[in-house]
Write a protein that holds these residues in place. Structure first.
Motif, mmCIF file in Angstrom:
data_model
loop_
_atom_site.group_PDB
_atom_site.id
_atom_site.type_symbol
_atom_site.label_atom_id
_atom_site.label_comp_id
_atom_site.label_asym_id
_atom_site.label_seq_id
_atom_site.Cartn_x
_atom_site.Cartn_y
_atom_site.Cartn_z
ATOM 1 N N MET A 1 0.753 -0.934 0.032
ATOM 2 C CA MET A 1 0.008 -0.148 -0.345
ATOM 3 C C MET A 1 1.128 0.678 0.176
ATOM 4 O O MET A 1 1.893 1.137 0.826
ATOM 5 C CB MET A 1 -0.793 0.212 1.360
ATOM 6 N N LYS A 2 0.687 2.188 -0.954
ATOM 7 C CA LYS A 2 1.094 3.131 -0.881
ATOM 8 C C LYS A 2 0.862 4.754 0.142
ATOM 9 O O LYS A 2 -0.427 4.180 0.262
ATOM 10 C CB LYS A 2 1.422 3.728 -2.298
ATOM 11 N N TRP A 3 1.506 5.478 0.209
ATOM 12 C CA TRP A 3 0.741 6.867 0.866
ATOM 13 C C TRP A 3 0.006 7.245 0.474
ATOM 14 O O TRP A 3 -0.912 8.014 0.924
ATOM 15 C CB TRP A 3 2.665 7.903 0.969
ATOM 16 N N LEU A 4 -0.143 7.089 -1.331
ATOM 17 C CA LEU A 4 -0.972 7.496 -1.542
ATOM 18 C C LEU A 4 -2.102 7.181 -1.529
ATOM 19 O O LEU A 4 -3.659 7.042 -0.847
ATOM 20 C CB LEU A 4 -1.144 8.134 -3.225
ATOM 21 N N ASP A 5 -2.312 5.767 -1.198
ATOM 22 C CA ASP A 5 -3.437 5.286 -0.611
ATOM 23 C C ASP A 5 -4.176 5.396 0.459
ATOM 24 O O ASP A 5 -5.397 5.396 0.476
ATOM 25 C CB ASP A 5 -3.015 3.774 -1.152
ATOM 26 N N ILE A 6 -3.583 5.526 1.195
ATOM 27 C CA ILE A 6 -3.557 5.656 2.774
ATOM 28 C C ILE A 6 -4.125 7.315 2.493
ATOM 29 O O ILE A 6 -4.821 7.022 3.389
ATOM 30 C CB ILE A 6 -2.040 5.905 3.661
ATOM 31 N N PHE A 7 -3.206 8.106 2.033
ATOM 32 C CA PHE A 7 -4.045 9.579 2.132
ATOM 33 C C PHE A 7 -5.677 9.546 1.896
ATOM 34 O O PHE A 7 -6.291 10.100 1.989
ATOM 35 C CB PHE A 7 -3.300 10.249 1.122
ATOM 36 N N ARG A 8 -5.605 8.912 0.505
ATOM 37 C CA ARG A 8 -7.238 8.890 0.185
ATOM 38 C C ARG A 8 -8.000 7.776 1.205
ATOM 39 O O ARG A 8 -9.067 8.472 1.296
ATOM 40 C CB ARG A 8 -7.436 7.807 -1.234
ATOM 41 N N LEU A 9 -7.804 6.428 1.466
ATOM 42 C CA LEU A 9 -8.826 6.148 2.065
ATOM 43 C C LEU A 9 -9.211 7.231 3.708
ATOM 44 O O LEU A 9 -9.522 7.560 4.420
ATOM 45 C CB LEU A 9 -7.540 4.588 3.327
ATOM 46 N N ILE A 10 -7.814 7.843 4.307
ATOM 47 C CA ILE A 10 -8.232 8.957 5.574
ATOM 48 C C ILE A 10 -9.486 9.820 4.872
ATOM 49 O O ILE A 10 -9.987 10.223 5.517
ATOM 50 C CB ILE A 10 -7.081 9.263 5.628
ATOM 51 N N LEU A 11 -8.835 10.184 3.621
ATOM 52 C CA LEU A 11 -9.941 11.487 2.949
ATOM 53 C C LEU A 11 -11.000 10.561 3.140
ATOM 54 O O LEU A 11 -12.135 11.810 3.049
ATOM 55 C CB LEU A 11 -9.200 11.592 1.684
ATOM 56 N N MET A 12 -11.650 9.911 2.707
ATOM 57 C CA MET A 12 -12.881 8.865 2.739
ATOM 58 C C MET A 12 -13.407 8.856 4.082
ATOM 59 O O MET A 12 -14.750 8.816 4.616
ATOM 60 C CB MET A 12 -12.772 7.448 1.780
ATOM 61 N N LEU A 13 -12.738 7.864 5.448
ATOM 62 C CA LEU A 13 -12.500 8.219 6.930
ATOM 63 C C LEU A 13 -13.401 9.016 7.490
ATOM 64 O O LEU A 13 -14.082 9.119 8.392
ATOM 65 C CB LEU A 13 -11.918 7.055 7.176
ATOM 66 N N ILE A 14 -12.342 10.286 6.693
ATOM 67 C CA ILE A 14 -12.972 11.518 8.697
ATOM 68 C C ILE A 14 -14.139 11.738 7.932
ATOM 69 O O ILE A 14 -14.928 11.768 9.464
ATOM 70 C CB ILE A 14 -11.552 12.689 7.711
ATOM 71 N N PRO A 15 -14.201 12.154 6.891
ATOM 72 C CA PRO A 15 -15.996 12.765 7.091
ATOM 73 C C PRO A 15 -16.800 11.373 7.674
ATOM 74 O O PRO A 15 -17.995 12.323 7.903
ATOM 75 C CB PRO A 15 -16.222 13.352 5.377
ATOM 76 N N ALA A 16 -16.648 10.909 6.597
ATOM 77 C CA ALA A 16 -17.919 9.394 7.865
ATOM 78 C C ALA A 16 -17.792 8.644 8.886
ATOM 79 O O ALA A 16 -18.846 9.451 9.867
ATOM 80 C CB ALA A 16 -17.553 8.231 7.097
ATOM 81 N N VAL A 17 -16.678 9.603 9.160
ATOM 82 C CA VAL A 17 -16.174 9.515 11.618
ATOM 83 C C VAL A 17 -17.291 10.803 12.288
ATOM 84 O O VAL A 17 -17.797 10.760 12.718
ATOM 85 C CB VAL A 17 -15.421 9.028 11.465
ATOM 86 N N GLU A 18 -16.425 11.119 11.179
ATOM 87 C CA GLU A 18 -17.530 13.244 11.885
ATOM 88 C C GLU A 18 -18.169 12.923 11.653
ATOM 89 O O GLU A 18 -19.412 13.817 12.492
ATOM 90 C CB GLU A 18 -16.542 14.189 10.596
ATOM 91 N N SER A 19 -19.236 12.701 10.888
ATOM 92 C CA SER A 19 -20.674 12.430 10.491
ATOM 93 C C SER A 19 -21.920 11.404 11.238
ATOM 94 O O SER A 19 -22.364 11.909 11.995
ATOM 95 C CB SER A 19 -20.880 12.422 9.110
#
Length: 77
Positions: A1-19
């Motif tokens: 898994m590359k850094w960009l993949d991890i960053f994309r994952l985090i970008l998807m998770l944060i708004p979901a967890v925030e909501s």
């Protein structure tokens, strides 16, 4: 898994967890996002070459910083 993949994952998770958890639960939300990222990394590493524990130890701190900075950008105070 590359850094960009991890960053994309985090970008998807944060708004979901925030909501789901709403405001004033920062440490809880960060732990959830971090644990989810760790689980994905472990599953990906396990399916490919193994060594997920060593990988997570190496990148845990930078992933935490990515989460903090992404939250600051997406949800400025």
């Amino acid at each position: 898994m590359k850094w960009l993949d991890i960053f994309r994952l985090i970008l998807m998770l944060i708004p979901a967890v925030e909501s789901i958890f709403g405001p004033k639960t920062g440490p809880v939300k960060k732990r959830i996002v971090s644990d989810a990222a760790k689980s994905v990394i472990e599953a990906t590493e396990e399916l490919s070459t193994g060594g997920q524990a060593a990988t997570w130890v190496r990148i845990k701190e930078p992933v935490g910083k990515i989460i903090d900075n992404t939250v600051d950008i997406l949800f400025p105070k």
